[in-house]
Enzyme design. Structure first.
Site, PDB file in Angstrom:
ATOM      1  N   GLU A   1       0.786  -1.066  -0.078  1.00  0.00           N
ATOM      2  CA  GLU A   1      -0.085  -0.076   0.074  1.00  0.00           C
ATOM      3  C   GLU A   1       0.933   1.187   0.076  1.00  0.00           C
ATOM      4  O   GLU A   1       0.700   2.232  -0.627  1.00  0.00           O
ATOM      5  CB  GLU A   1      -0.947   0.096   1.068  1.00  0.00           C
ATOM      6  CG  GLU A   1      -1.728   1.100   1.408  1.00  0.00           C
ATOM      7  CD  GLU A   1      -2.829   1.146   0.222  1.00  0.00           C
ATOM      8  OE1 GLU A   1      -2.725   1.996  -0.767  1.00  0.00           O
ATOM      9  OE2 GLU A   1      -3.943   0.369  -0.015  1.00  0.00           O
TER      10      GLU A   1
ATOM     11  N   LYS B   1       4.972   4.752 -10.109  1.00  0.00           N
ATOM     12  CA  LYS B   1       3.594   4.627  -9.385  1.00  0.00           C
ATOM     13  C   LYS B   1       2.530   4.618 -10.553  1.00  0.00           C
ATOM     14  O   LYS B   1       1.651   3.734 -10.249  1.00  0.00           O
ATOM     15  CB  LYS B   1       3.351   5.941  -8.556  1.00  0.00           C
ATOM     16  CG  LYS B   1       4.258   6.063  -7.452  1.00  0.00           C
ATOM     17  CD  LYS B   1       4.330   7.507  -6.610  1.00  0.00           C
ATOM     18  CE  LYS B   1       5.143   7.623  -5.394  1.00  0.00           C
ATOM     19  NZ  LYS B   1       5.234   8.790  -4.751  1.00  0.00           N
TER      20      LYS B   1
END
Length: 427
Positions: free
Chosen positions: A124, A200
């Site tokens: 996460e 990302k």
């Protein structure tokens, strides 16, 4: 339950501190007492925050990786992080990491190792710090079909652009301010050249579209070329400039696949992302059934990122106590990765043109001949009695069509100069 920590930097220090200070809470949430047995560092004798117990420090990272139930990797980079994580999986450990570069480069290998060991792999903290974007895409959105993800996922570049916008600073001045505050590294390449955001974006696209997307699949452009003039022109157009990570699915008569890109873009002032200031992050997800969802919060920093790491620790520990496992890799869709020329976007093109009858018609024809529709035209000012500055914003079109139209304008005799070309997102 034995917990090993690899790395004790800004995030690692806060993870250790919170695990020790809130041990009873974490035990109640996970169903197990979480005991830190070792913290692997490069130099055991180096100065450390008082929150890190010195008796837990060791330079034997392999031992920490292979002798614990849960291993938290916060070293960063590719090696030795990859080797240590694979060793942890072979030893049967659940692994939690915040290492976006490693996942973008070796995600499938790590997923396969976790599956072979029948253990958990959580990350996460790899995207947008404390914001639960990975969980949302991997689990909450599993019952929907995501069509696009648009986000500000790098706090350093957002801080720099925000300083340029609100204080009128140049890029170099804003970068120096970010470095003075610790937002930017001495070598800011990964941030300002878009590489951090690209890693990302690859993770986001892989999760959103159930397709393996690597760093090499991401078109990347950073913010070094943004000037104070660009910011002023954006404001004149009612926009802000943001560095965006964009993952987009195309499914039309011209293309079927996904495009993934990172680049600066003009965002209308009334768009939610335009009001994201300072070092904050925000991610906007569009899905067929859920519609638009926005996630906003602190995208970096020791404590916010530690929050994401520890949520994964609780989940992994609970699975070991009660059964269950983290989601495995979902790449069943295997969609084609589209080239950058097939991405759908809008352009804002500023031109210095002859202030004479027929100039506007010639510019409009250049766009029409390349199947690009014009959204708006604004004459900003007169350069001289014979020249005007004109700003054109297009409707969405493939990049190949937009680039062809711009090249046509460069050769148009009534166009003296193509002053600037910027992408526009969020209209």
């Amino acid at each position: 339950m034995r917990v090993g920590v690899l790395g004790s930097g800004t995030v690692g220090t806060q993870v250790v501190r919170l695990l020790l200070e809130q041990a009873d809470d974490f035990a109640a949430r996970s169903g197990a007492n979480l005991e830190i047995t070792g913290i692997a560092v490069r130099d055991v004798s180096a100065p450390r925050d008082a929150a890190v117990p010195r008796h837990l420090l060791t330079d034997d990272a392999t031992d920490v990786a292979t002798s614990n139930d849960i291993v938290i990797e916060l070293i960063g980079g590719i090696e030795p992080a990859r080797t240590l994580i694979l060793a942890a999986f072979r030893a049967g450990a659940s692994v939690i990491t915040g290492n976006k570069a490693l996942i973008a480069a070796h995600g499938p290998e790590l997923y396969a190792a976790a599956a072979a060991a029948n253990t958990d792999f959580y990350y996460e903290a790899a995207v947008a710090g404390a914001i639960p974007v990975v969980y949302a895409l991997r689990e909450s959105m599993a019952g929907d079909r995501v069509t696009s993800v648009l986000g500000i996922v790098n706090g350093t570049t957002n801080y720099i652009l925000d300083e340029m916008s609100t204080k009128g600073l140049s890029f170099d001045e804003a970068l120096a301010a970010a470095q003075a505050l610790g937002y930017a590294e001495a070598d800011p390449t990964a941030d300002v050249d878009g590489l951090d955001a690209a890693a990302k974006a690859a993770i986001i696209a892989s999760l959103a579209f159930h397709t393996r997307v690597g760093l090499d699949d991401v078109e990347v452009e950073g913010i070094r070329s943004i000037t104070a003039d660009d910011i002023r022109e954006a404001h004149a157009s009612g926009c802000e400039i943001k560095l965006l990570a964009i993952a987009q699915r195309r499914e039309d008569e011209h293309a079927n696949g996904i495009s993934v890109r990172v680049h600066p873009a003009l965002v209308p002032a009334d768009h939610p992302l335009a009001s994201v200031h300072g070092g904050f992050n925000a991610v906007l997800v569009e899905a067929e059934s859920a519609g638009r969802l926005m996630f906003y919060g602190q995208g970096a920093g020791g404590t916010p990122t530690a929050s994401a790491v520890l949520s994964d620790v609780v989940a992994a520990a609970a699975h070991r106590v009660n059964g269950g496992q983290a989601p495995r890799e979902s790449s069943y869709a295997d969609l084609p990765i589209l080239g950058p020329e097939k991405a759908l976007t809008r352009y804002q093109v500023q031109l210095r043109v002859a202030d004479a009858p027929g100039s506007l018609a010639a510019m409009a024809q250049a766009f029409a001949d390349n199947d690009v529709s014009i959204n708006s035209v604004r004459q900003s000012s007169y350069v001289s009695d014979e020249q005007a500055l004109v700003t054109i914003v297009t409707h969405a079109a493939p990049v190949s069509h937009l680039d062809a139209a711009v090249e046509r304008l460069r050769g148009e005799e009534r166009v003296d100069e193509v002053v600037s070309v910027h992408r526009v997102e969020g209209l």
